[in-house]
Design a protein around this motif. Structure first.
Motif, PDB file in Angstrom:
ATOM      1  N   GLU A  87      24.610  49.533  91.432  1.00 36.02           N
ATOM      2  CA  GLU A  87      26.076  49.416  91.544  1.00 36.02           C
ATOM      3  C   GLU A  87      26.429  48.104  92.257  1.00 36.02           C
ATOM      4  OE1 GLU A  87      30.140  50.265  93.186  1.00 36.02           O
ATOM      5  OE2 GLU A  87      28.330  49.755  94.280  1.00 36.02           O
ATOM      6  N   VAL A  88      25.656  47.784  93.296  1.00 35.43           N
ATOM      7  CA  VAL A  88      25.884  46.526  94.025  1.00 35.43           C
ATOM      8  C   VAL A  88      25.514  45.334  93.145  1.00 35.43           C
ATOM      9  CG1 VAL A  88      25.116  45.143  96.010  1.00 35.43           C
ATOM     10  CG2 VAL A  88      25.703  47.564  96.302  1.00 35.43           C
ATOM     11  N   TRP A  89      24.461  45.476  92.364  1.00 32.17           N
ATOM     12  CA  TRP A  89      24.061  44.392  91.442  1.00 32.17           C
ATOM     13  C   TRP A  89      25.220  44.094  90.484  1.00 32.17           C
ATOM     14  CZ3 TRP A  89      23.175  43.906  86.119  1.00 32.17           C
ATOM     15  CH2 TRP A  89      22.399  42.796  85.723  1.00 32.17           C
ATOM     16  N   LEU A  90      25.903  45.151  90.018  1.00 34.68           N
ATOM     17  CA  LEU A  90      27.063  44.937  89.125  1.00 34.68           C
ATOM     18  C   LEU A  90      28.191  44.223  89.874  1.00 34.68           C
ATOM     19  CD1 LEU A  90      27.175  48.374  87.246  1.00 34.68           C
ATOM     20  CD2 LEU A  90      26.560  46.166  86.258  1.00 34.68           C
ATOM     21  N   ARG A  91      28.386  44.598  91.150  1.00 35.52           N
ATOM     22  CA  ARG A  91      29.410  43.903  91.957  1.00 35.52           C
ATOM     23  C   ARG A  91      29.062  42.416  92.070  1.00 35.52           C
ATOM     24  NH1 ARG A  91      32.923  47.112  95.091  1.00 35.52           N
ATOM     25  NH2 ARG A  91      32.449  49.304  94.790  1.00 35.52           N
ATOM     26  N   LEU A  92      27.788  42.129  92.307  1.00 32.54           N
ATOM     27  CA  LEU A  92      27.375  40.724  92.431  1.00 32.54           C
ATOM     28  C   LEU A  92      27.530  39.995  91.094  1.00 32.54           C
ATOM     29  CD1 LEU A  92      24.192  41.094  94.686  1.00 32.54           C
ATOM     30  CD2 LEU A  92      26.474  40.346  95.373  1.00 32.54           C
ATOM     31  N   HIS A  93      27.508  40.746  90.022  1.00 37.24           N
ATOM     32  CA  HIS A  93      27.696  40.208  88.676  1.00 37.24           C
ATOM     33  C   HIS A  93      29.186  40.002  88.377  1.00 37.24           C
ATOM     34  CE1 HIS A  93      25.846  39.250  84.914  1.00 37.24           C
ATOM     35  NE2 HIS A  93      24.797  39.997  85.115  1.00 37.24           N
ATOM     36  N   ARG A 139      22.635  33.394  90.488  1.00 37.26           N
ATOM     37  CA  ARG A 139      22.467  33.529  91.932  1.00 37.26           C
ATOM     38  C   ARG A 139      23.595  32.871  92.735  1.00 37.26           C
ATOM     39  NH1 ARG A 139      17.899  34.776  95.282  1.00 37.26           N
ATOM     40  NH2 ARG A 139      16.738  35.097  93.380  1.00 37.26           N
ATOM     41  N   ALA A 140      24.045  31.712  92.287  1.00 43.10           N
ATOM     42  CA  ALA A 140      25.099  31.017  93.054  1.00 43.10           C
ATOM     43  C   ALA A 140      26.381  31.856  93.071  1.00 43.10           C
ATOM     44  CB  ALA A 140      25.362  29.644  92.445  1.00 43.10           C
ATOM     45  N   GLN A 141      26.746  32.388  91.916  1.00 40.68           N
ATOM     46  CA  GLN A 141      27.950  33.231  91.871  1.00 40.68           C
ATOM     47  C   GLN A 141      27.746  34.503  92.682  1.00 40.68           C
ATOM     48  OE1 GLN A 141      28.991  33.918  87.772  1.00 40.68           O
ATOM     49  NE2 GLN A 141      29.861  31.899  87.516  1.00 40.68           N
ATOM     50  N   ALA A 142      26.537  35.053  92.610  1.00 43.24           N
ATOM     51  CA  ALA A 142      26.246  36.287  93.341  1.00 43.24           C
ATOM     52  C   ALA A 142      26.354  36.040  94.849  1.00 43.24           C
ATOM     53  CB  ALA A 142      24.853  36.786  92.983  1.00 43.24           C
ATOM     54  N   GLU A 143      25.923  34.854  95.297  1.00 44.96           N
ATOM     55  CA  GLU A 143      25.999  34.555  96.734  1.00 44.96           C
ATOM     56  C   GLU A 143      27.461  34.499  97.190  1.00 44.96           C
ATOM     57  OE1 GLU A 143      23.455  31.169  97.261  1.00 44.96           O
ATOM     58  OE2 GLU A 143      21.649  32.418  97.236  1.00 44.96           O
ATOM     59  N   GLU A 144      28.305  33.944  96.342  1.00 46.73           N
ATOM     60  CA  GLU A 144      29.744  33.913  96.669  1.00 46.73           C
ATOM     61  C   GLU A 144      30.306  35.324  96.767  1.00 46.73           C
ATOM     62  OE1 GLU A 144      30.976  30.000  94.195  1.00 46.73           O
ATOM     63  OE2 GLU A 144      32.481  31.601  94.263  1.00 46.73           O
ATOM     64  N   VAL A 152      28.509  48.667 104.783  1.00 40.66           N
ATOM     65  CA  VAL A 152      27.261  48.109 105.320  1.00 40.66           C
ATOM     66  C   VAL A 152      26.131  48.306 104.308  1.00 40.66           C
ATOM     67  CG1 VAL A 152      25.487  48.465 107.108  1.00 40.66           C
ATOM     68  CG2 VAL A 152      27.894  48.246 107.753  1.00 40.66           C
ATOM     69  N   ARG A 153      26.114  49.479 103.672  1.00 41.98           N
ATOM     70  CA  ARG A 153      25.084  49.743 102.663  1.00 41.98           C
ATOM     71  C   ARG A 153      25.169  48.716 101.528  1.00 41.98           C
ATOM     72  NH1 ARG A 153      26.415  54.817 100.204  1.00 41.98           N
ATOM     73  NH2 ARG A 153      27.427  53.591  98.606  1.00 41.98           N
ATOM     74  N   ARG A 154      26.411  48.478 101.065  1.00 43.06           N
ATOM     75  CA  ARG A 154      26.573  47.517  99.963  1.00 43.06           C
ATOM     76  C   ARG A 154      26.128  46.118 100.385  1.00 43.06           C
ATOM     77  NH1 ARG A 154      32.517  49.570  98.213  1.00 43.06           N
ATOM     78  NH2 ARG A 154      31.839  51.532  97.274  1.00 43.06           N
ATOM     79  N   LEU A 155      26.497  45.738 101.600  1.00 45.96           N
ATOM     80  CA  LEU A 155      26.131  44.399 102.083  1.00 45.96           C
ATOM     81  C   LEU A 155      24.615  44.269 102.187  1.00 45.96           C
ATOM     82  CD1 LEU A 155      26.995  41.652 103.184  1.00 45.96           C
ATOM     83  CD2 LEU A 155      27.212  42.713 105.452  1.00 45.96           C
ATOM     84  N   ARG A 156      23.987  45.312 102.712  1.00 43.43           N
ATOM     85  CA  ARG A 156      22.520  45.280 102.827  1.00 43.43           C
ATOM     86  C   ARG A 156      21.879  45.149 101.445  1.00 43.43           C
ATOM     87  NH1 ARG A 156      18.515  50.286 104.194  1.00 43.43           N
ATOM     88  NH2 ARG A 156      16.711  49.293 103.254  1.00 43.43           N
ATOM     89  N   TYR A 157      22.325  45.960 100.517  1.00 46.06           N
ATOM     90  CA  TYR A 157      21.739  45.898  99.171  1.00 46.06           C
ATOM     91  C   TYR A 157      21.980  44.517  98.539  1.00 46.06           C
ATOM     92  CZ  TYR A 157      21.119  51.023  99.145  1.00 46.06           C
ATOM     93  OH  TYR A 157      20.742  52.309  99.416  1.00 46.06           O
ATOM     94  N   ALA A 158      23.177  43.966  98.756  1.00 38.14           N
ATOM     95  CA  ALA A 158      23.488  42.645  98.195  1.00 38.14           C
ATOM     96  C   ALA A 158      22.508  41.618  98.743  1.00 38.14           C
ATOM     97  CB  ALA A 158      24.920  42.256  98.533  1.00 38.14           C
ATOM     98  N   GLU A 189      19.588  42.140  99.927  1.00 45.33           N
ATOM     99  CA  GLU A 189      18.233  42.377  99.418  1.00 45.33           C
ATOM    100  C   GLU A 189      18.081  41.844  97.996  1.00 45.33           C
ATOM    101  OE1 GLU A 189      16.719  46.043 102.206  1.00 45.33           O
ATOM    102  OE2 GLU A 189      17.614  46.527 100.269  1.00 45.33           O
ATOM    103  N   TRP A 190      19.127  42.028  97.171  1.00 47.07           N
ATOM    104  CA  TRP A 190      19.070  41.447  95.824  1.00 47.07           C
ATOM    105  C   TRP A 190      18.870  39.933  95.913  1.00 47.07           C
ATOM    106  CZ3 TRP A 190      18.007  43.765  91.527  1.00 47.07           C
ATOM    107  CH2 TRP A 190      18.456  45.065  91.264  1.00 47.07           C
ATOM    108  N   LEU A 191      19.491  39.326  96.941  1.00 48.09           N
ATOM    109  CA  LEU A 191      19.455  37.864  97.057  1.00 48.09           C
ATOM    110  C   LEU A 191      18.327  37.388  97.984  1.00 48.09           C
ATOM    111  CD1 LEU A 191      23.326  37.395  97.217  1.00 48.09           C
ATOM    112  CD2 LEU A 191      21.818  36.886  95.290  1.00 48.09           C
ATOM    113  N   GLU A 192      17.465  38.340  98.358  1.00 48.84           N
ATOM    114  CA  GLU A 192      16.300  38.055  99.202  1.00 48.84           C
ATOM    115  C   GLU A 192      16.695  37.377 100.503  1.00 48.84           C
ATOM    116  OE1 GLU A 192      14.569  36.018  95.979  1.00 48.84           O
ATOM    117  OE2 GLU A 192      13.087  37.575  95.589  1.00 48.84           O
ATOM    118  N   GLN A 193      17.751  37.909 101.135  1.00 51.22           N
ATOM    119  CA  GLN A 193      18.191  37.395 102.435  1.00 51.22           C
ATOM    120  C   GLN A 193      17.781  38.379 103.531  1.00 51.22           C
ATOM    121  OE1 GLN A 193      22.382  37.105 101.611  1.00 51.22           O
ATOM    122  NE2 GLN A 193      22.223  35.031 100.822  1.00 51.22           N
ATOM    123  N   GLU A 194      17.834  37.923 104.766  1.00 49.94           N
ATOM    124  CA  GLU A 194      17.452  38.743 105.915  1.00 49.94           C
ATOM    125  C   GLU A 194      18.386  39.956 106.058  1.00 49.94           C
ATOM    126  OE1 GLU A 194      15.672  40.322 108.802  1.00 49.94           O
ATOM    127  OE2 GLU A 194      14.846  38.429 108.065  1.00 49.94           O
TER     128      GLU A 194
END
Lengths: 237, 163
Positions: A41-47, A120-125, A158-164, A166-171
């Protein structure tokens, strides 16, 4: 150019969890199904996609009641409450099995498998927007820490932010700890809600007090974790 | 019971690459541009969708996404295999709410349109739905129970009345 992020990893985990959840022998099957659906669901949000999120939400909500009962039963509730909880879990499981047999589920898996990987760039935004929403939810909790609804909303954000991240391989270390504390508060809140629907709960006053105490302790821990780690949360690695 | 329904055929999609999957064909830039214009016209016509059903194929998923701005606040989207095959009674049973929208493919959209308007699915070829076209139906969601109120073609221009 930064590599794109496909959904494949968690889509595979979702597919693997479906037969395990259906068999029902291992409670982790339902848990893994909910986690995989939440991550997708978070991956779709990042999309930047809205479609298919309702379908994943539907799947999570069908599995939610089974998971809620599993968590309470695992925490050894008073023996007099257990038969009622088990009956309710059986009903919840029946509803979940009906959902798992719906053609909507294979259609969802098929549709997710056809989506292109994340830019990835759009997902980071978009991840930054999830951070802003988590910060807003935290400010809302700080205004009234006793509002259980606000705490629940913070947990979701917080859950969504964490998953986001993790998708982007951030801390995510600090987010994981915060999410754990919020999860403990939620477990107690769910147990209290279910206890509220139990007709013979009069003899369980002591247990209710115990749950209320657990909720308060977990809430305080979560708020402390938030205050201590706010700076870390705000600055992705 | 009088009901309304939007039938939508996906927008213009890219060709599949050699050996590539037909299911994974995305909308082309042109298809996206044209369908966005159609969505704007639907918006100006006051269209508010409360259930948005779509096929799992990528071009239908992307078309449904472009319709999301028309979704009511408590509206929902739903993926269904019923829109990636010939229309059935199970699909008619999904006509619920004030204004559902179905996003699918030819020849099945034409068959569904013919079925709802005349009661005969086999007349599908005489009720073609263009790529990116939106057909608004009203009536009872049963074979032969609906009539076409408006058609919004993907090419622009004024909405047409009638079939």
């Amino acid at each position: 150019m930064a590599p794109a992020v496909p959904a494949a990893r968690w889509l595979e985990r979702l597919e693997e969890s479906i037969p395990v959840a259906r068999r029902g022998r291992d409670p982790e099957g339902v848990h893994r199904l909910r986690v995989a659906a939440g991550r997708l669901e978070v991956w779709l949000r990042l999309h930047g996609l809205h479609v298919l999120r309702d379908d994943l939400g539907w799947l999570r909500s069908c599995a939610g009641p089974v998971r809620d009962h599993d968590v309470i039963l695992h925490a050894r509730p008073p023996a007099s409450w257990v038969p009622w909880l088990k009956r309710r879990r059986t009903e919840a499981r029946r509803a979940l099995l009906a959902a798992l047999d719906e053609p909507r589920l294979p259609a969802l898996v098929r549709a997710l498998g056809l989506l292109p990987p994340l830019d990835r760039a759009q997902a980071e935004e978009r991840s930054e927007r999830l951070l802003a929403k988590a910060l807003a939810a935290a400010a809302h909790v700080e205004e009234d820490p006793h509002d259980a609804g606000r705490l629940h909303e913070l947990r979701r954000r917080v859950r969504r932010l964490r998953y986001a991240r993790e998708w982007l391989e951030q801390e995510v270390g600090s987010l994981e700890r915060l999410q754990e504390a919020l999860g403990q508060a939620n477990d107690a809140a769910v147990a209290l809600r279910l206890l509220g629907g139990y007709r013979d709960a009069e003899g369980l006053a002591e247990y209710r007090s115990l749950l209320e105490g657990r909720f308060c302790v977990a809430r305080e821990r979560a708020l402390r974790a938030w205050q201590e780690q706010r700076a870390l949360v705000s600055a992705p690695a | 019971v009088k009901q309304s329904l939007l039938l939508v055929r996906h927008g213009i999609a890219e060709d599949a690459p050699d050996g590539g999957s037909d299911e994974a064909r995305p909308l082309s830039k042109e298809g996206r541009r044209r369908f966005t214009a159609t969505v704007r016209r639907l918006h100006r016509a006051g269209t508010r969708i409360d259930r948005l059903l779509h096929s799992p194929l990528l071009r239908a998923v992307e078309t449904a996404e472009l319709l999301v701005p028309l979704l009511a606040e408590d509206g929902e989207t739903l993926v269904t295999p019923l829109l990636a095959t010939a229309p059935t009674q199970a699909l008619l049973a999904e006509v619920q709410g004030d204004l559902p929208a179905f996003v699918g493919h030819q020849p099945w959209m034409g068959q569904l349109l013919a079925w709802l308007v005349t009661g005969r699915r086999v007349l599908g070829p005489t009720f073609p739905v263009e790529k990116g076209e939106v057909v608004r139906l009203e009536g009872e969601a049963r074979p032969g129970g609906m009539r076409v109120r408006r058609r919004f073609s993907a090419g622009g221009g004024r909405p047409r009345r009638g079939p």
